[in-house]
Design an enzyme around this catalytic site. Sequence first.
Site, PDB file in Angstrom:
ATOM      1  N   GLY B  53       0.825  -1.195   0.000  1.00 23.69           N
ATOM      2  CA  GLY B  53       0.000   0.000   0.000  1.00 23.69           C
ATOM      3  C   GLY B  53       0.861   1.247   0.000  1.00 23.69           C
ATOM      4  O   GLY B  53       2.000   1.215   0.476  1.00 23.69           O
ATOM      5  N   GLY B  55       1.518   5.376   1.123  1.00 27.99           N
ATOM      6  CA  GLY B  55       1.401   6.042   2.409  1.00 27.99           C
ATOM      7  C   GLY B  55       2.571   5.746   3.333  1.00 27.99           C
ATOM      8  O   GLY B  55       2.609   6.233   4.455  1.00 27.99           O
ATOM      9  N   HIS B  56       3.526   4.947   2.845  1.00 33.04           N
ATOM     10  CA  HIS B  56       4.709   4.621   3.646  1.00 33.04           C
ATOM     11  C   HIS B  56       5.963   5.269   3.073  1.00 33.04           C
ATOM     12  O   HIS B  56       7.067   4.875   3.410  1.00 33.04           O
ATOM     13  CB  HIS B  56       4.936   3.111   3.674  1.00 33.04           C
ATOM     14  CG  HIS B  56       3.749   2.323   4.115  1.00 33.04           C
ATOM     15  ND1 HIS B  56       3.154   2.526   5.326  1.00 33.04           N
ATOM     16  CD2 HIS B  56       3.028   1.346   3.503  1.00 33.04           C
ATOM     17  CE1 HIS B  56       2.127   1.694   5.455  1.00 33.04           C
ATOM     18  NE2 HIS B  56       2.029   0.976   4.359  1.00 33.04           N
ATOM     19  N   ASP B 109      -1.268  -8.101   0.987  1.00 29.51           N
ATOM     20  CA  ASP B 109      -0.013  -8.164   0.233  1.00 29.51           C
ATOM     21  C   ASP B 109       0.329  -9.609  -0.097  1.00 29.51           C
ATOM     22  O   ASP B 109       0.686  -9.940  -1.221  1.00 29.51           O
ATOM     23  CB  ASP B 109       1.133  -7.534   1.045  1.00 29.51           C
ATOM     24  CG  ASP B 109       0.991  -6.026   1.161  1.00 29.51           C
ATOM     25  OD1 ASP B 109       0.280  -5.436   0.332  1.00 29.51           O
ATOM     26  OD2 ASP B 109       1.579  -5.434   2.076  1.00 29.51           O
ATOM     27  N   HIS B 214      -0.156   1.187   9.579  1.00 28.30           N
ATOM     28  CA  HIS B 214      -1.370   1.542   8.831  1.00 28.30           C
ATOM     29  C   HIS B 214      -2.356   2.297   9.694  1.00 28.30           C
ATOM     30  O   HIS B 214      -3.554   2.260   9.448  1.00 28.30           O
ATOM     31  CB  HIS B 214      -2.035   0.283   8.275  1.00 28.30           C
ATOM     32  CG  HIS B 214      -1.161  -0.452   7.323  1.00 28.30           C
ATOM     33  ND1 HIS B 214      -0.280  -1.413   7.735  1.00 28.30           N
ATOM     34  CD2 HIS B 214      -1.000  -0.332   5.988  1.00 28.30           C
ATOM     35  CE1 HIS B 214       0.393  -1.873   6.692  1.00 28.30           C
ATOM     36  NE2 HIS B 214      -0.019  -1.236   5.620  1.00 28.30           N
TER      37      HIS B 214
END
Lengths: 328, 328, 212, 212
Positions: B53, B55-56, B109, B214
Amino acid sequence: MKKFIDSPDTLLQTSLQGFAKAHADIVQFNPDPRFVYRNVRKTGKVALISGGGSGHEPLHSGFVGVGMLDATCPGQVFTSPTPDQMLAAAQAVDGGAGVLFIVKNYAGDVMNFEMAAEMLDLPNASILIDDDISLPKTHSIGRRGVAGTTIVEKIVGAAAENGADLATCKALGERVNRATASIGVALSSCTVPALGHPTFAIADDEIELGVGIHGERGRETVKMMSASEIVEQLAGHIVDELKPAAGQAVLLHVNGFGATPLIELHLIYELAWQYFSKRGLIIQRSLVGNFTTSLDMAGCSLTLTLLDEDMQGLWDAPVNTAALRWGC
Amino acid sequence: MKKFIDSPDTLLQTSLQGFAKAHADIVQFNPDPRFVYRNVRKTGKVALISGGGSGHEPLHSGFVGVGMLDATCPGQVFTSPTPDQMLAAAQAVDGGAGVLFIVKNYAGDVMNFEMAAEMLDLPNASILIDDDISLPKTHSIGRRGVAGTTIVEKIVGAAAENGADLATCKALGERVNRATASIGVALSSCTVPALGHPTFAIADDEIELGVGIHGERGRETVKMMSASEIVEQLAGHIVDELKPAAGQAVLLHVNGFGATPLIELHLIYELAWQYFSKRGLIIQRSLVGNFTTSLDMAGCSLTLTLLDEDMQGLWDAPVNTAALRWGC
Amino acid sequence: MSLTPSLFPELIQALIDDIAAHAEEVTELDQAIGDGDHVFNLQRGLQALHEHASEIAPLDWVAAWQKIGMTVMAAVGGASGSLYATLFIALAKSGRDKVIDISGFSDAFLQAVEAVKLRGKAEVGEKTMLDVLVPVALALRDEAAAGKSLAEILDRLCQVAADGVEATRDMLATKGRASFLGERSKGHIDAGAKTAQLMITAIAAVLKKSCD
Amino acid sequence: MSLTPSLFPELIQALIDDIAAHAEEVTELDQAIGDGDHVFNLQRGLQALHEHASEIAPLDWVAAWQKIGMTVMAAVGGASGSLYATLFIALAKSGRDKVIDISGFSDAFLQAVEAVKLRGKAEVGEKTMLDVLVPVALALRDEAAAGKSLAEILDRLCQVAADGVEATRDMLATKGRASFLGERSKGHIDAGAKTAQLMITAIAAVLKKSCD
Ligand SMILES: Nc1ncnc2c1ncn2[C@@H]1O[C@H](COP(=O)(O)OP(=O)(O)O)[C@@H](O)[C@H]1O
Ligand SMILES: Nc1ncnc2c1ncn2[C@@H]1O[C@H](COP(=O)(O)OP(=O)(O)O)[C@@H](O)[C@H]1O
Ligand SMILES: [Mg+2]
Ligand SMILES: [Mg+2]
Ligand SMILES: [Mg+2]
Ligand SMILES: [Mg+2]
């Protein structure tokens, strides 16, 4: 206030100890008077010394190393350092070719560096950075120095590394500074550890246009806008200021204030890229990330530097610091 | 929510376009299916592909380049990418020596990479990263992959660059993963753009121990502590887990979650350095900064990797990516 | 005047106490139009002076001022650090060739305040500590020339300092951080002016007591 | 059964409407014990299917399910994306050798749900969408075998789905993100179970209407 901290009194010193350990291959830290200096030194090289209040990390200590600064003098959070730090740093890194102080234009920084320069028994000169166009050019104490500082320090750092003399370094720095314009926007205030609460209050649907880097209010408080509208405002001011000709090569720097994620900074970069490209500018070089921060402030600034070939070559020259590293 | 954003629907794509432009010397971006891949490719080299995802950031796309990853597949914010991204990325960067997928252990994932691996018509293998010790080893779906991912990707990236074959890369990655333990603490939640408000609420005097990346709640909510106490908790868990012998060489990684300033991360680093040093560990290598972030979350994690000479040499090997760069 | 730096430890303690008592108020002022660190800057300086108080007490005034200036210079930073360091170093310099009685001191102090103006490139009316320091220096000279008693002079200086602070409220800031706010700076008292007044008043109280 | 994928555009529209009507509720569930993106993941998938609806409508069921599976696979991501993609691709695979009447469909659906269990390495009772899908698949098989009417079967499935959702409330999550919370996961309904129920119920309503 929630911060990783034992006490506001020990934060800076302990943090600098950690910084020096984490980058022991590049820098050393002198605890008292407080300065950070690079491991690799060269005789016959102009020594570049910068500094200012802490809380803007990685600026300036993250820029100490081959190809950039020789030493930095970190002050307390948002408080300019003291002349004895600058004197000790200058003694430590002097290479026999004089000392160049790179100073952001803030009353405290200017006065403390001035006192150091008066007392220093070595050839020296200073550059004042004043790239923040959120204030008029005619402002009573001149404009502030903000994110453009990184650009000046990188380019002059490369020149000094290549053996440029003191006068040349000073003139180059002033040229880069004149070719550089920055303007920022804050989505939130920041919290100075010693204070424990945000420096200013801001409504959920408002942002501060034209902020500096010390958590002070900006030029105006406006309603929240889309990223595209924000970029249009910021980039518009920059174009009005620098009036670049079509075909002009530029360096575009999107600087985060500390709490804005990279995903947003790269969005801003893309929108700014489109804005400037539409106006015929050639974005030759880029820098996106958190470089001149205001502790935990959310927000960012745009910086544009009009490049000539000389400046571009010096930008590309090898640099090996904690925060900027390429070509070596 | 105050973010630089036009719409949550366009944020990711526009941001990746900006990322690729800002680092055009290192990467290219394929918009559909979405993957980032490096400019310099080598035949006969195992292709390393990661993803997860978004956002990291800078994880993972900031790690694409010589000496690290060949391609990454960014999913929507905090949502794993889809198998077609992985297939297309694999086709694009295959160098004839097989494909190694580096996957953080999250249901989405794992399943999406698994589907891609099933469909991929090339020799391939996968490494599951599960360095987050905030969950017990016996957790029903295993432990999560967090900041240790950077360490694995760097070390395996160097091995692949040096010509190690697929089985060797996989075995090495699993060895590094086993030698690595991470644990994090959040001072705030984060705000997913599509949601528009923080994922969890947390009191002014409370922190979340043992969080993932998250914005999910952690293992426990505890009262705010001093930085030293926090480090003692986190580092204590790591020592209990890895049980390193005195004299053991280690890599210490302090990872910020996005909104915590460097001044605090370096403080944490210094305190962790002292903690581990007192227990006889030799901190040979360090990494301090925002690498595996959770959007605008305030907080950090500690990661320790027990180094052997092989791993240390590969850590030191040249790397040229947007976020990690040295030796080249 | 029989006052000597032997009073210094007591003076510093009085300043520390008084600034501590007004810390929140000063911080609010510096946060409204500055960056909020002014009180910490001052306190760092006072703390450093406190630590050197026993070294300073036996000195003569000129040596004491020099030492105070150097201590402040190394401890404080910020705008106020360089300005107060300049004040004391200049005081030492211009006191060097004078008899330090009230009249000698008033001359030296006026010259020191001039040095502060030069350092800050500032004048009265720009919403800074100078809006206290300058009128106080002028009043001191006038009162001393008029031959007033120390007690009378001190009362007058406290009054002038208070008026000076209050005058900054409606000024437009044109120096220091507050200047960045332009018109938004109006309506707030300047933090540096306020602490100058607080310190002058606290010093006056100690001096009056010790002359009783 | 005379149903064909020509119903597909109408079905997708019904799902889009129904999920939109419950979006906030689902987000709250996924935020409480997950990461809050579940509804967006589903909506992205439904939107992609909507864009392909006219291509899918003329296909036979097996081809339609394959296309649906591939579309979901490329559009959704996350845990639910791979699970629903697996469901439809497996449905196509196991439907390939069957007559797609109610009984043939119930067999194929049961096998597809088995494929989801394999993909997710999960069983009933772990607080996931399987706590709806599995009992619904079993009930479908049983009701079909018992020769119930479509309307009766659909009513029964809706009831089983609702019970399945409710049952997740007190379960300890051992799969998916909610498992990270351990005991803290109890007391909340699973978001994926909820949307599975919502979709089954919405599909049942369209089917019932079209068979009236
Ligand atoms: N150029 C100047 N001349 C005189 N006084 C100044 C000047 N600039 C700032 N000041 C005074 O210094 C005060 C701020 O001091 P301080 O907060 O300690 O430093 P900084 O402004 O660097 O944060 C202001 O309130 C003002 O009174
Ligand atoms: N291993 C699994 N087996 C079955 N269902 C699962 C599994 N993991 C997650 N789920 C379901 O998926 C839902 C979450 O989907 P979604 O939010 O879209 O993906 P993610 O968990 O990747 O954010 C959960 O509520 C649960 O019902
Ligand atoms: Mg300050
Ligand atoms: Mg997700
Ligand atoms: Mg201040
Ligand atoms: Mg989710």
